[in-house]
Scaffold this motif. Structure first.
Motif, mmCIF file in Angstrom:
data_model
loop_
_atom_site.group_PDB
_atom_site.id
_atom_site.type_symbol
_atom_site.label_atom_id
_atom_site.label_comp_id
_atom_site.label_asym_id
_atom_site.label_seq_id
_atom_site.Cartn_x
_atom_site.Cartn_y
_atom_site.Cartn_z
ATOM 1 N N TYR A 25 0.814 -1.212 0.000
ATOM 2 C CA TYR A 25 0.000 0.000 0.000
ATOM 3 C C TYR A 25 0.852 1.268 0.000
ATOM 4 O O TYR A 25 0.478 2.263 -0.626
ATOM 5 C CB TYR A 25 -0.980 -0.010 1.168
ATOM 6 C CG TYR A 25 -2.029 1.065 1.060
ATOM 7 C CD1 TYR A 25 -2.740 1.256 -0.124
ATOM 8 C CD2 TYR A 25 -2.301 1.914 2.116
ATOM 9 C CE1 TYR A 25 -3.698 2.255 -0.235
ATOM 10 C CE2 TYR A 25 -3.253 2.905 2.023
ATOM 11 C CZ TYR A 25 -3.945 3.075 0.836
ATOM 12 O OH TYR A 25 -4.883 4.067 0.727
ATOM 13 N N LEU A 29 0.581 4.454 -2.527
ATOM 14 C CA LEU A 29 0.485 5.867 -2.137
ATOM 15 C C LEU A 29 1.591 6.693 -2.799
ATOM 16 O O LEU A 29 1.376 7.865 -3.131
ATOM 17 C CB LEU A 29 0.535 6.009 -0.611
ATOM 18 C CG LEU A 29 -0.710 5.509 0.133
ATOM 19 C CD1 LEU A 29 -0.485 5.538 1.636
ATOM 20 C CD2 LEU A 29 -1.943 6.303 -0.247
ATOM 21 N N TYR A 32 0.222 7.554 -6.177
ATOM 22 C CA TYR A 32 -0.766 8.630 -6.102
ATOM 23 C C TYR A 32 -0.103 9.983 -5.846
ATOM 24 O O TYR A 32 -0.520 10.998 -6.400
ATOM 25 C CB TYR A 32 -1.797 8.345 -5.010
ATOM 26 C CG TYR A 32 -2.600 7.084 -5.236
ATOM 27 C CD1 TYR A 32 -2.828 6.561 -6.510
ATOM 28 C CD2 TYR A 32 -3.144 6.391 -4.159
ATOM 29 C CE1 TYR A 32 -3.564 5.421 -6.705
ATOM 30 C CE2 TYR A 32 -3.887 5.241 -4.344
ATOM 31 C CZ TYR A 32 -4.087 4.755 -5.619
ATOM 32 O OH TYR A 32 -4.816 3.617 -5.798
ATOM 33 N N HIS A 33 0.916 9.980 -4.998
ATOM 34 C CA HIS A 33 1.628 11.226 -4.689
ATOM 35 C C HIS A 33 2.299 11.772 -5.954
ATOM 36 O O HIS A 33 2.195 12.971 -6.247
ATOM 37 C CB HIS A 33 2.674 10.962 -3.600
ATOM 38 C CG HIS A 33 3.288 12.204 -3.042
ATOM 39 N ND1 HIS A 33 3.361 12.451 -1.697
ATOM 40 C CD2 HIS A 33 3.864 13.276 -3.634
ATOM 41 C CE1 HIS A 33 3.951 13.606 -1.487
ATOM 42 N NE2 HIS A 33 4.276 14.129 -2.657
ATOM 43 N N TYR A 51 -2.079 12.494 1.049
ATOM 44 C CA TYR A 51 -1.227 11.319 0.819
ATOM 45 C C TYR A 51 -0.064 11.275 1.799
ATOM 46 O O TYR A 51 0.333 10.202 2.248
ATOM 47 C CB TYR A 51 -0.725 11.275 -0.627
ATOM 48 C CG TYR A 51 -1.828 11.067 -1.633
ATOM 49 C CD1 TYR A 51 -2.897 10.214 -1.361
ATOM 50 C CD2 TYR A 51 -1.820 11.731 -2.846
ATOM 51 C CE1 TYR A 51 -3.921 10.041 -2.273
ATOM 52 C CE2 TYR A 51 -2.850 11.548 -3.767
ATOM 53 C CZ TYR A 51 -3.892 10.707 -3.476
ATOM 54 O OH TYR A 51 -4.907 10.525 -4.378
ATOM 55 N N SER A 55 0.366 8.178 4.235
ATOM 56 C CA SER A 55 1.648 7.472 4.188
ATOM 57 C C SER A 55 2.298 7.435 5.559
ATOM 58 O O SER A 55 2.813 6.402 5.981
ATOM 59 C CB SER A 55 2.598 8.139 3.198
ATOM 60 O OG SER A 55 2.106 8.072 1.899
#
Length: 185
Positions: A25, A29, A32-33, A51, A55
């Motif tokens: 995961y 992230l 996505y960042h 994020y 995180s």
């Protein structure tokens, strides 16, 4: 067999699972960042802040504690039980410990990336992170095959399978990337 060995092994397995969940995961992230960095303002700032918070919580509340606890129970099994001492003499265990060493290196590299992203220093693309995410998958496959098969000859097939699996993943990623680029047009 030691009286508590199965309890120790169960706890080790639970924390290995949560450790891998955290690793899978956290890199998602990272993806996505990296993608949020390309968004317009104020969306970029809002997403990056979220994020970074997600995180931070994942890394320090789940992933690091799971890594530490999985390691403690692993050392306890290997050095605190008769069965673990016997396993340390087996070739498959040496190979498995080599993959575990790679997992520690992978984890430490993820930590380095995590720290950079907490400072909002995005040094890699989302594509890089998508491929990087497969590193933990390959290590997981290798370790599971080794632990289940144990036989020196059979684990070689598992490792060859992992290599082929990684090639398929790379080809799948390239195909997915082309489809995404085509849909954007």
């Amino acid at each position: 067999m030691d009286e508590y060995y199965n309890y120790i092994k169960s706890l080790h397995l639970i924390f290995v699972i949560t450790w891998f969940a955290g690793l899978f995961y956290i890199v998602r992230l990272f993806v996505y960042h990296a993608e949020a960095k390309l968004k317009p303002q104020p969306e970029q700032d809002i997403l990056i802040k979220q994020y970074q918070l997600m995180s931070y919580r994942l890394w320090y509340i789940i992933t690091w504690p799971s890594a530490v606890l999985a390691s403690i129970f692993a050392f306890w099994m290997l050095f605190g039980t008769e069965l673990g001492s016997a396993w340390l003499k087996m070739p498959w265990m040496h190979v498995k410990l080599g993959f575990v060493f790679l997992l520690y290196l992978y984890h430490l590299k993820c930590h380095q990336i995590f720290v950079q992203l907490q400072r909002n220093e995005v040094k890699h693309s989302s594509g890089f992170f998508r491929l990087w995410n497969e590193g933990a998958t390959l290590i997981l496959f290798a370790v599971v095959f080794l632990v289940i098969l144990k036989d020196a000859f059979n684990w070689i097939y598992g490792v060859i399978g992992i290599f082929l699996f990684s090639v398929i993943l790379m080809l799948g990623y390239k195909f997915y990337k082309k489809v995404r680029e085509k849909n954007k047009s």
